[in-house]
Design a protein around this motif. Structure first.
Motif, PDB file in Angstrom:
ATOM      1  N   UNK A 234     -44.045  -9.001  15.268  1.00  0.00           N
ATOM      2  CA  UNK A 234     -43.757  -7.712  15.850  1.00  0.00           C
ATOM      3  C   UNK A 234     -44.760  -7.359  16.917  1.00  0.00           C
TER       4      UNK A 234
ATOM      5  N   UNK B 243     -43.654  -8.244  20.356  1.00  0.00           N
ATOM      6  CA  UNK B 243     -42.657  -7.324  20.907  1.00  0.00           C
ATOM      7  C   UNK B 243     -43.348  -6.066  21.407  1.00  0.00           C
ATOM      8  N   UNK B 244     -44.289  -5.579  20.619  1.00  0.00           N
ATOM      9  CA  UNK B 244     -44.961  -4.357  21.031  1.00  0.00           C
ATOM     10  C   UNK B 244     -45.786  -4.597  22.289  1.00  0.00           C
TER      11      UNK B 244
ATOM     12  N   UNK C  10     -43.519  -4.337  25.106  1.00  0.00           N
ATOM     13  CA  UNK C  10     -43.241  -2.936  25.423  1.00  0.00           C
ATOM     14  C   UNK C  10     -44.370  -2.342  26.256  1.00  0.00           C
TER      15      UNK C  10
ATOM     16  N   UNK D 221     -35.222 -11.540  24.762  1.00  0.00           N
ATOM     17  CA  UNK D 221     -35.348 -10.156  25.179  1.00  0.00           C
ATOM     18  C   UNK D 221     -36.689  -9.936  25.852  1.00  0.00           C
TER      19      UNK D 221
ATOM     20  N   UNK E 216     -37.693  -5.814  13.944  1.00  0.00           N
ATOM     21  CA  UNK E 216     -37.167  -6.302  15.217  1.00  0.00           C
ATOM     22  C   UNK E 216     -36.026  -5.428  15.690  1.00  0.00           C
TER      23      UNK E 216
ATOM     24  N   UNK F 148     -37.292  -1.806  16.861  1.00  0.00           N
ATOM     25  CA  UNK F 148     -37.884  -1.676  18.188  1.00  0.00           C
ATOM     26  C   UNK F 148     -36.969  -2.220  19.274  1.00  0.00           C
ATOM     27  N   UNK F 149     -36.237  -3.304  18.966  1.00  0.00           N
ATOM     28  CA  UNK F 149     -35.368  -3.882  19.999  1.00  0.00           C
ATOM     29  C   UNK F 149     -34.224  -2.965  20.366  1.00  0.00           C
TER      30      UNK F 149
ATOM     31  N   UNK G 149     -35.240   0.046  22.342  1.00  0.00           N
ATOM     32  CA  UNK G 149     -35.421  -0.235  23.762  1.00  0.00           C
ATOM     33  C   UNK G 149     -34.092  -0.254  24.493  1.00  0.00           C
TER      34      UNK G 149
END
Lengths: 405, 405, 405
Positions: free
Chosen positions: B195, B198-199, B202, B260, C75, C78-79, C82
Motif C-alpha cells: 500500500x 500506492x500512497x 498519490x 495504475x 487497494x 485508495x484506487x 482516486x
C-alpha cells in the motif's frame, strides 16, 4: 478491576479533558478575539499561510508518524500526540497573550500567534517523547501543560532580564528539552522501529526549513532565504554524515536506521538554535556535520550509560537528538557571533549575555523537570503497571477485533 | 566474513561518504554564497516558496514512499533514496553553478538554484529505480553522481549548440532516463507491492502540478495557470485510461495496481516534456490518454521481452514509465509546435532542431549508461550476491529485533 | 465463470471508463478553454495556489488514506477513491460551467474552477464512503456522477430561488450527504481499522483550514484569517471533547479510535457549514464541542439502530460524521445570524430563507438518493456477492503474490 488490567481512565481522563476544554472555551469567550488588522509587521496573510501550514503538518502529521514507531503502541502514539498537541496549542495561545491581556484587557490572535503557539506545543511534544509509552494520557497532558508554561516563562525571563530578541528565545526550545528527563522510569523496552517512523522523519525533514524560517523577520530581505537554504544544507549534510558515522561505528559496517533518523533531526535542531548567526552556507554545513557526529556518538554510547548512571530511561533518545545538538547549536551561535564582532568589548558582552541565557534556561528547565517528576510520581494519576507499558490495549477499545497491522 | 553475508560496507561506504561530504563543505566554503538580491526575474521568495516545498515533498517523501514497495527492502528503499537525494542535490548545485563561477569567481545560490538542483536529483532518483535492490548504496551514489553530471552536461550541450531555452532542456530529464538501463542484472525478483507504494504514487500525483509549473516563466501571465491545469487534467485522464486498459487487457477484467501507478506517472511525464507547446486543455488530455495506453501496453508486453532480449532487468519498470512516455511527450511537443507554426520554413527548422536535441540526448545518455555500467561492474564496489538482493538485512542493523511491519 | 468469483468487470468497467473519458475529452476540446486573464476578483495565482494544493492533498491523499482502513480492501479503497475523484472533478468542471457556456459559448476555467470542482468531487467521495466495499467500481462511478449532478443542481436551485450567495450553498455539501444512504446493503462487516486510517484523518485535519478558507472572499480583510483560526480551534476542541466523551461512554474508560476520528471530522463539518456566521473564537469552539458530543453519542447508539430500523448499513458511519454535524452547523449558523440581526424583521426573513434552503436540500437529496438506489439495484451492474464484499481479490490482480501488508 483485577490488577492485571491498567487502571481505568474513566474517572480521571474524561473529567480532566472536559474541565480543561470547558475552561478554555470560557477563557476564549471572555478574553480572546481575532485580530482584524490583517497586515501586522508587513507580513500579510498570504505570505504567512503556506509556512503556517507547513508547521501545522510538522506538529500534527510529522510527530504523529514518528510516534507510531512502537509496534504495539501506534494508536496511542499518534492519538495522544494529537490530543497533547491541540491542548498545548490552546494553552500556549492563552499564556503567550497574557502580557497583551494585561495592557489591553483582550488578547488578539492572528496567524502568527497560532504559529508561535504550535511551536510551544512542539516543545511539549518533544518532551513527552521521553516518557512515551511509560505513562498514561493524563500524565502526558499534565507534562504538556507544565512544559508549555515553563517554556513561556523562560522566554519571558530571557526577554525581560536580558533583552534577548524574541526569535532567539524561541530557539531555546530545543535546549529546554534537557530538564524534563530526570523523572522516573525503569521499564525495559522492546524497541521495534517501523517504516512509519522513517516516513515521519522524512516529513519532519521536508518541512523543517519552514519551521526555522517562519518566524524570521521579513523586513531584512534575504534573511528568510538564508534560513531556508541553511536548514536544507545542514539537514543534507547531517544525513550523509550520520550514515557514514553509523556505518563506521558498526562492527559489520551496517547502517542503523535510528541513527539516521535522530541525526538528521539533530542537524535540524543545531541549525535552528544557531540560525541567527549563520550567514554562509558552509557554516550551516559544518554545524550539520558536527551535530551528526556528536549525536551519533552520543546515541551509541550515552543512552546505556544514562540508564546505569541516573536510572533513567529515555524512549525517544531525546537527550542525544535534542539536548546535545541544542548545546552544540548554542556554542556555534556563540562562536559565529564572536567572530563577526569587530571589537573585544562587544564580543565579551555578547558572550556573557549568551552564557547567562543558557544558564537561566538550564536552571529553569531543571526546576521544571523536578517539579514535573514529583507531580507525576503522585499515585493519584494511576500510572500503568510495568507490564502494561507500551501497549495499546490498555487505552483503546477495538470494536470488532484488534489488528496490529 | 563468511560468504553468505553481503560484503561489509564499512571500508567502502563510510570513507566515501565522509570524503564526499567534506569535499562538498570545502567547495561550498570557498565558492558558494547566498544570493542577497532577493528579487530575481520578478519571482519573489514568497511566490516561489510554496512550490519549492512541493518539489521538496515530491523528491524526499514521494520517491521515499515509492521505494518502500519491495517488502523486505523498505528501509533500504527509503533510506538510500534520502542519501542519494541529498548528495545529488549538493552536487547539482555545484555543477549548475560552474558557468557562474567561471565568470564571477563565486556561485550565488537562491531558492531557484535549489529547485533546479532538486530536479537534477529527481533525475538521478528515477535512474536508480532501475537498479534498486540489486546494488549497494555505494553503487547508488556513484550512479547518482554520474547521472547528475550527465544531465547537466546534456543541458549545457543543448543550450550551447541549439540555443534551446533552459526550460525545454530541463524537461529532457525524463527522456534522459533511457540510457542508463543497459547495465547488468540477472536476478529474479519476488515483487510484492504494498500500500505504501500506492500512497507514494498519490503523493507524486498531488504535487506533480507544482513540479511542472515551478520553473515556468512568470512573466507571461497565465502560463503557470496553464501548466497547472494541463498537468492536472493529463494526470486525471491517464488514471482513468490506465484503469480501463488494465481491465481490458486482463483475462478476468481485474485491475493491476502497478499499471495504475505507472500509467499515472507516464501521463505526468508526457505532459511535462510537451508542456511548452500545450495551450488547450484537450491537448493535455489527449496526451495523457495516449501516454496511459502506450505505457500500459508497454508494461504488459515489453518488460518480459526486455528481459529475454537484452538480458536486462528493470526493477521499477522505468522504461515503460519514463522512457516511452518521454518519447511520446517529445513527439507531441513536435506535432503541436508544428501545428502552431504559420509557414513551412519555421516548422521545418523547428523540427530539425527538435530532432537534433533528441539525438544528442539519446547518444549522450547511451554513453553515460555504458560508462556507468562499466564502472559499476568493477568488483571493487562489492556488489551484493544474488541471494542477498532485495534484502534489508544486508545493509541495516536492527538493534533489538527486526520487524518487517 | 464459477459463481464463487465476483462477476468479471471486463465487459462493463473498461467500456464505461473509455466512453466517459473520450466523451470528456471531446467536450473539453470543443467547449473548454483556459482563462487567460489571470487576475479575477483580486485573487492572483500565487495567492490561491498553496490553498489549491492543500485541497488537492485532502481530496486525493486524505480520502485515499482514510479509505485504506478496511484491512483486505486497501487497494480498492485508495484506487477507487482516486478514480472517482478524477472522474467527478472532470464532470464537475463541465457542470459548473454550463451557465457560462449558455451565455458565452465557451467555458473558461481557472484555478478557482478546479478548486470548486474538487469540492464537488469531495462531496461524491463522502457519499461513496457509505457504500464502500459493498459495491463495485462501476457503481461507485455512477454514484459519483449522480451525486455531482445533484450537488450542482442543488446549488443552482438555491442560488436561483433564494439568492443564496455562492459560498453558503457550497457549504451545503455536507448536509447533502444525508440522502444517498437509503439504498441497499445487508452485509456484515468485520471492521478492522488500521493506522493508515488514523493518519488519513490527520491529513484531513491538517488541511481542513485550507478547505474552509479557500473560497472565502478575499475582499473583506480578515475573513480568511478568521476562517482559518475558527476551523483550527473547532477541530482542536472537538478532538479533546471526543476523547473525553469516548472515554466516558466506554465501560472501562478506554478510547475508541473511530470516535476520535469521526468526531474530529464532525467538528470540521459543523464549523464549515456555519462558517459565514462565526465571528468569535469561542463560537467556533462551542460549535466544535457540541458537534463532538452529538457525533460521538450518535455513533455509539445510532449506527446499530439504523441497521435495525431501516435495514441499511453505513460503512463509514457517514450519517453521524457528516449528517448530524451538518444539521448542527446549519442550526448554529441560523442562531448566530439571528443573534447578529438588529431588528426582528430581518431576523425572521433570514430564518425563513435559511429553513427553506435546508428543506430544498433535503428533499433534493432524498430524491437523488432514491434515484441512485434504484439505478444501482439494477442487476446490469453486477453487484458483488455478499461473500466477496470487502475483498480486494475481487477487483485486483496481484502479479506475483498478494501481500496484505
Amino acid at each position: 478491576m483485577a490488577p492485571q488490567y491498567a487502571p481505568s481512565l474513566r474517572s480521571c481522563l474524561a473529567p480532566m479533558l472536559l474541565v480543561l476544554q470547558l475552561g478554555f472555551i470560557l477563557i476564549y469567550a471572555f478574553y480572546i478575539e481575532i485580530e482584524s488588522n490583517v497586515k501586522v509587521y508587513g507580513i500579510t496573510f498570504s505570505n504567512l499561510y503556506p509556512e503556517f501550514q507547513d508547521v501545522n503538518v510538522m506538529v500534527i502529521l510529522g510527530f504523529g508518524y514518528m510516534c507510531t514507531f512502537l509496534v504495539r503502541y501506534g494508536f496511542s502514539g499518534s492519538g495522544f500526540n494529537l490530543l497533547v498537541a491541540v491542548i498545548a496549542t490552546q494553552w500556549a495561545i492563552i499564556l503567550n497573550g497574557i502580557e497583551n491581556w494585561y495592557y489591553r484587557g483582550k488578547i488578539r490572535i492572528d496567524l502568527k500567534s497560532l504559529v508561535v503557539a504550535e511551536m510551544c506545543a512542539a516543545s511539549a511534544l518533544i518532551s513527552i517523547g521521553v516518557v512515551l509509552g511509560k505513562t498514561n494520557p493524563v500524565h502526558l497532558i499534565l507534562i504538556a501543560l507544565l512544559e508549555v508554561s515553563g517554556f513561556v516563562l523562560n522566554e519571558w525571563l530571557l526577554q525581560t532580564l536580558l533583552k534577548v530578541p524574541p526569535l532567539n528565545s524561541i530557539m531555546m526550545l530545543h535546549i529546554l528539552r534537557k530538564g524534563s528527563e530526570q523523572p522516573f522510569e525503569k521499564e525495559k523496552v522492546d524497541r521495534k522501529t517501523g517504516l512509519f517512523s522513517i516516513l515521519g522523519t522524512l516529513f519532519l525533514c521536508v518541512f523543517w526549513p519552514s519551521f526555522n524560517s517562519v518566524l524570521v523577520d521579513n523586513r531584512t530581505p534575504g534573511r528568510r532565504l538564508g534560513a531556508v537554504l541553511s536548514t536544507y544544507l545542514a539537514l543534507a549534510v547531517s544525513a550523509v554524515t550520520a550514515a557514514a558515522v553509523s556505518s563506521l561505528s558498526s562492527p559489520k559496517g551496517k547502517l542503523n536506521p535510528i541513527h539516521l533518523q535522530s541525526c538528521m533531526l539533530a542537524g535540524g535542531v543545531s541549525i535552528g538554535v544557531s540560525m541567527p548567526a549563520v550567514h554562509q552556507p558552509w557554516e550551516a554545513m559544518t554545524i550539520g556535520f558536527t551535530a551528526a557526529v556528536v549525536s551519533t556518538i552520543g546515541f551509541r554510547y550515552l543512552k546505556s550509560h544514562m540508564l546505569l548512571a541516573f536510572n533513567c530511561h529515555d524512549t525517544c533518545a531525546v537527550l542525544s537528538t535534542h539536548g546535545l545538538p541544542g548545546l552544540l547549536g548554542w556554542l556555534a551561535h556563540l562562536l559565529l557571533q564572536i567572530k563577526d564582532c569587530d571589537d573585544h568589548t562587544t564580543a565579551i558582552r555578547f558572550a556573557v549575555f549568551h552564557i547567562c541565557s543558557l544558564l537561566i534556561t538550564i536552571s529553569l528547565s531543571l526546576c521544571m523537570g523536578i517539579i514535573t517528576g514529583l507531580i507525576l510520581k503522585w499515585n493519584f494519576w494511576r500510572p500503568p503497571q510495568d507490564k502494561k507499558c507500551f501497549d495499546d490495549q490498555a487505552f483503546w477499545e477495538f470494536p470488532h477485533l484488534a489488528v496490529q497491522k
